[in-house]
Design a protein around this motif. Structure first.
Motif, PDB file in Angstrom:
ATOM      1  N   SER A   1       0.880  -1.177   0.000  1.00 17.77           N
ATOM      2  CA  SER A   1       0.000   0.000   0.000  1.00 17.77           C
ATOM      3  C   SER A   1       0.911   1.218   0.000  1.00 17.77           C
ATOM      4  O   SER A   1       1.967   1.213   0.636  1.00 17.77           O
ATOM      5  N   HIS A   2       0.483   2.268  -0.727  1.00 16.86           N
ATOM      6  CA  HIS A   2       1.381   3.406  -0.924  1.00 16.86           C
ATOM      7  C   HIS A   2       0.567   4.687  -1.078  1.00 16.86           C
ATOM      8  O   HIS A   2      -0.445   4.726  -1.774  1.00 16.86           O
ATOM      9  N   ALA A   3       1.018   5.741  -0.425  1.00 19.31           N
ATOM     10  CA  ALA A   3       0.360   7.046  -0.525  1.00 19.31           C
ATOM     11  C   ALA A   3       0.571   7.651  -1.905  1.00 19.31           C
ATOM     12  O   ALA A   3       1.600   7.429  -2.560  1.00 19.31           O
ATOM     13  N   SER A   4      -0.430   8.426  -2.341  1.00 14.99           N
ATOM     14  CA  SER A   4      -0.361   9.108  -3.624  1.00 14.99           C
ATOM     15  C   SER A   4      -1.301  10.298  -3.578  1.00 14.99           C
ATOM     16  O   SER A   4      -2.280  10.306  -2.823  1.00 14.99           O
ATOM     17  N   HIS A   5      -1.015  11.299  -4.383  1.00 14.62           N
ATOM     18  CA  HIS A   5      -1.953  12.416  -4.500  1.00 14.62           C
ATOM     19  C   HIS A   5      -3.249  11.964  -5.172  1.00 14.62           C
ATOM     20  O   HIS A   5      -4.311  12.550  -4.940  1.00 14.62           O
ATOM     21  N   GLU A   6      -3.143  10.908  -5.974  1.00 13.85           N
ATOM     22  CA  GLU A   6      -4.310  10.427  -6.701  1.00 13.85           C
ATOM     23  C   GLU A   6      -5.305   9.783  -5.737  1.00 13.85           C
ATOM     24  O   GLU A   6      -4.945   8.961  -4.908  1.00 13.85           O
ATOM     25  N   GLY A   7      -6.547  10.198  -5.844  1.00 16.92           N
ATOM     26  CA  GLY A   7      -7.596   9.581  -5.039  1.00 16.92           C
ATOM     27  C   GLY A   7      -7.984  10.346  -3.793  1.00 16.92           C
ATOM     28  O   GLY A   7      -9.092  10.193  -3.291  1.00 16.92           O
ATOM     29  N   ILE A   8      -7.087  11.184  -3.256  1.00 22.05           N
ATOM     30  CA  ILE A   8      -7.432  11.942  -2.061  1.00 22.05           C
ATOM     31  C   ILE A   8      -8.442  13.024  -2.443  1.00 22.05           C
ATOM     32  O   ILE A   8      -8.199  13.796  -3.375  1.00 22.05           O
ATOM     33  N   PRO A   9      -9.573  13.107  -1.742  1.00 21.76           N
ATOM     34  CA  PRO A   9     -10.628  14.048  -2.134  1.00 21.76           C
ATOM     35  C   PRO A   9     -10.357  15.477  -1.685  1.00 21.76           C
ATOM     36  O   PRO A   9     -11.208  16.143  -1.078  1.00 21.76           O
ATOM     37  N   LEU A  10      -9.153  15.957  -1.980  1.00 20.38           N
ATOM     38  CA  LEU A  10      -8.745  17.305  -1.605  1.00 20.38           C
ATOM     39  C   LEU A  10      -7.832  17.871  -2.692  1.00 20.38           C
ATOM     40  O   LEU A  10      -7.151  17.100  -3.393  1.00 20.38           O
ATOM     41  N   PRO A  11      -7.745  19.185  -2.836  1.00 21.40           N
ATOM     42  CA  PRO A  11      -6.793  19.766  -3.785  1.00 21.40           C
ATOM     43  C   PRO A  11      -5.353  19.386  -3.411  1.00 21.40           C
ATOM     44  O   PRO A  11      -5.027  19.260  -2.220  1.00 21.40           O
ATOM     45  N   ARG A  12      -4.534  19.232  -4.417  1.00 21.13           N
ATOM     46  CA  ARG A  12      -3.147  18.822  -4.201  1.00 21.13           C
ATOM     47  C   ARG A  12      -2.415  19.763  -3.244  1.00 21.13           C
ATOM     48  O   ARG A  12      -1.664  19.310  -2.368  1.00 21.13           O
ATOM     49  N   GLU A  13      -2.648  21.087  -3.392  1.00 25.64           N
ATOM     50  CA  GLU A  13      -1.926  22.031  -2.542  1.00 25.64           C
ATOM     51  C   GLU A  13      -2.325  21.879  -1.075  1.00 25.64           C
ATOM     52  O   GLU A  13      -1.521  22.129  -0.173  1.00 25.64           O
ATOM     53  N   ARG A  14      -3.548  21.461  -0.807  1.00 24.97           N
ATOM     54  CA  ARG A  14      -3.983  21.211   0.570  1.00 24.97           C
ATOM     55  C   ARG A  14      -3.259  19.993   1.142  1.00 24.97           C
ATOM     56  O   ARG A  14      -2.795  20.013   2.277  1.00 24.97           O
ATOM     57  N   VAL A  15      -3.158  18.945   0.355  1.00 26.16           N
ATOM     58  CA  VAL A  15      -2.470  17.727   0.798  1.00 26.16           C
ATOM     59  C   VAL A  15      -0.996  18.015   1.070  1.00 26.16           C
ATOM     60  O   VAL A  15      -0.397  17.452   2.001  1.00 26.16           O
ATOM     61  N   GLU A  16      -0.410  18.906   0.291  1.00 24.44           N
ATOM     62  CA  GLU A  16       1.004  19.229   0.476  1.00 24.44           C
ATOM     63  C   GLU A  16       1.257  19.818   1.858  1.00 24.44           C
ATOM     64  O   GLU A  16       2.367  19.712   2.393  1.00 24.44           O
ATOM     65  N   GLY A  17       0.244  20.425   2.470  1.00 25.71           N
ATOM     66  CA  GLY A  17       0.407  20.912   3.832  1.00 25.71           C
ATOM     67  C   GLY A  17       0.691  19.787   4.798  1.00 25.71           C
ATOM     68  O   GLY A  17       1.561  19.912   5.685  1.00 25.71           O
ATOM     69  N   ALA A  18      -0.004  18.658   4.648  1.00 26.87           N
ATOM     70  CA  ALA A  18       0.253  17.489   5.491  1.00 26.87           C
ATOM     71  C   ALA A  18       1.616  16.879   5.177  1.00 26.87           C
ATOM     72  O   ALA A  18       2.349  16.450   6.085  1.00 26.87           O
ATOM     73  N   VAL A  19       1.963  16.843   3.883  1.00 27.50           N
ATOM     74  CA  VAL A  19       3.278  16.326   3.483  1.00 27.50           C
ATOM     75  C   VAL A  19       4.386  17.137   4.157  1.00 27.50           C
ATOM     76  O   VAL A  19       5.392  16.590   4.618  1.00 27.50           O
ATOM     77  N   ASP A  20       4.195  18.447   4.238  1.00 26.49           N
ATOM     78  CA  ASP A  20       5.191  19.314   4.865  1.00 26.49           C
ATOM     79  C   ASP A  20       5.361  19.014   6.361  1.00 26.49           C
ATOM     80  O   ASP A  20       6.458  19.177   6.906  1.00 26.49           O
TER      81      ASP A  20
END
Length: 270
Positions: free
Chosen positions: A190-209
């Motif tokens: 299992s692997h994380a990806s931007h694909e499939g997350i029901p949020l804009p990519r820039e929002r997800v990048e906040g968690a990545v940070d």
């Protein structure tokens, strides 16, 4: 901060841990305020993180049952984390009595707690080692005692590869493990990806940070990049898909949207 009895003296309890943050997302108790604070910061950007972790655990259990029902009785779980409800050895034993399991993690709390959970067990053990050094895993006394590499093994790399940076050659590590396994072995990823997350990519990048800030970068790979880990394996149906779509126990349309984040798959070594 007072150190609880279950926390090894060697760990820095002032620094967040990915394993303990994961434990917090799942509602566990083996985490510190520093872990909870980091997890809550990540959840400010991706509030569905607990649901993603729950879906990940549910996929793991389905994949273990699949492997056991296919006749595999040996399981090597690398990046196993802190034990939670219905762990690999419990699920495997239900489907294949006598199944043998070796857990591997480099987090001292994960290793210590796993040792406590497995106390007295003859058919399961834990190794303190790192995925980035496959030889240390394969030659460990625990693996040599419990895993016969001449027979099929289920290799679990569940929610671990996205914490291995490209400069540490995750593809090479997975290939080295593959080459050590017998034909008929299975790889579970299992692997994380931007694909499939029901949020804009820039929002997800906040968690990545947040993960970058705690010096455990979260590498969000594409579906094609994740598929490369299965080189040398034949994909099991339905292939590399969102978590909620891999042989679900319930109708996917009933699942939380966050359960479709990232990709999971199972492959069989020819």
């Amino acid at each position: 901060m007072e150190r609880p009895a279950w926390a090894p003296r060697s760990i820095d309890i002032s620094m967040p841990s990915v394993a303990r943050m994961y434990d917090y997302y799942l509602g566990g108790s083996h985490n510190f305020e520093v872990d909870r604070e980091a997890a809550r910061r990540a959840m400010e950007f991706v509030p569905g993180l607990p649901k993603i972790m729950q879906a990940n655990r549910a996929f793991m259990r389905r994949a273990v049952r699949y492997a056991a029902r296919a006749g595999i009785t040996q399981f090597l779980d690398i990046g196993s984390g802190i034990p939670s409800f219905r762990n690999v050895h419990e699920v495997a034993r239900e489907a294949a009595p006598g199944a043998r399991v070796v857990y591997v993690d480099h987090d001292p709390v994960a290793v210590a707690h796993t040792q406590a959970v497995l106390e007295g067990a003859d058919d399961a053990d834990v190794v303190a080692a790192d995925l980035r050094k496959p030889r240390d895993v394969l030659t460990s006394p625990q693996v040599e005692r419990l895993i016969d590499l001449n027979r099929p093994v289920a290799l679990l790399l569940v929610a671990i590869l996205h914490f291995v940076e490209d400069m540490d050659d995750p593809y090479g590590a997975v290939a080295e493990l593959r080459d050590a396994l017998a034909p008929g072995s299975v790889l579970v990823v299992s692997h994380a990806s931007h694909e499939g997350i029901p949020l804009p990519r820039e929002r997800v990048e906040g968690a990545v940070d947040v993960y970058k800030d705690i010096r455990n970068p979260l590498i969000m790979r594409s579906r094609d990049e994740i598929a490369r880990f299965f080189e040398g394996y034949d994909m099991v149906e339905p292939g590399l898909v969102p978590m909620a779509k891999w042989r679900p126990d319930t109708a996917p349309e009933d699942e939380d949207p966050y359960a479709f984040s990232g990709f999971v798959g199972v492959g069989t070594k020819a």
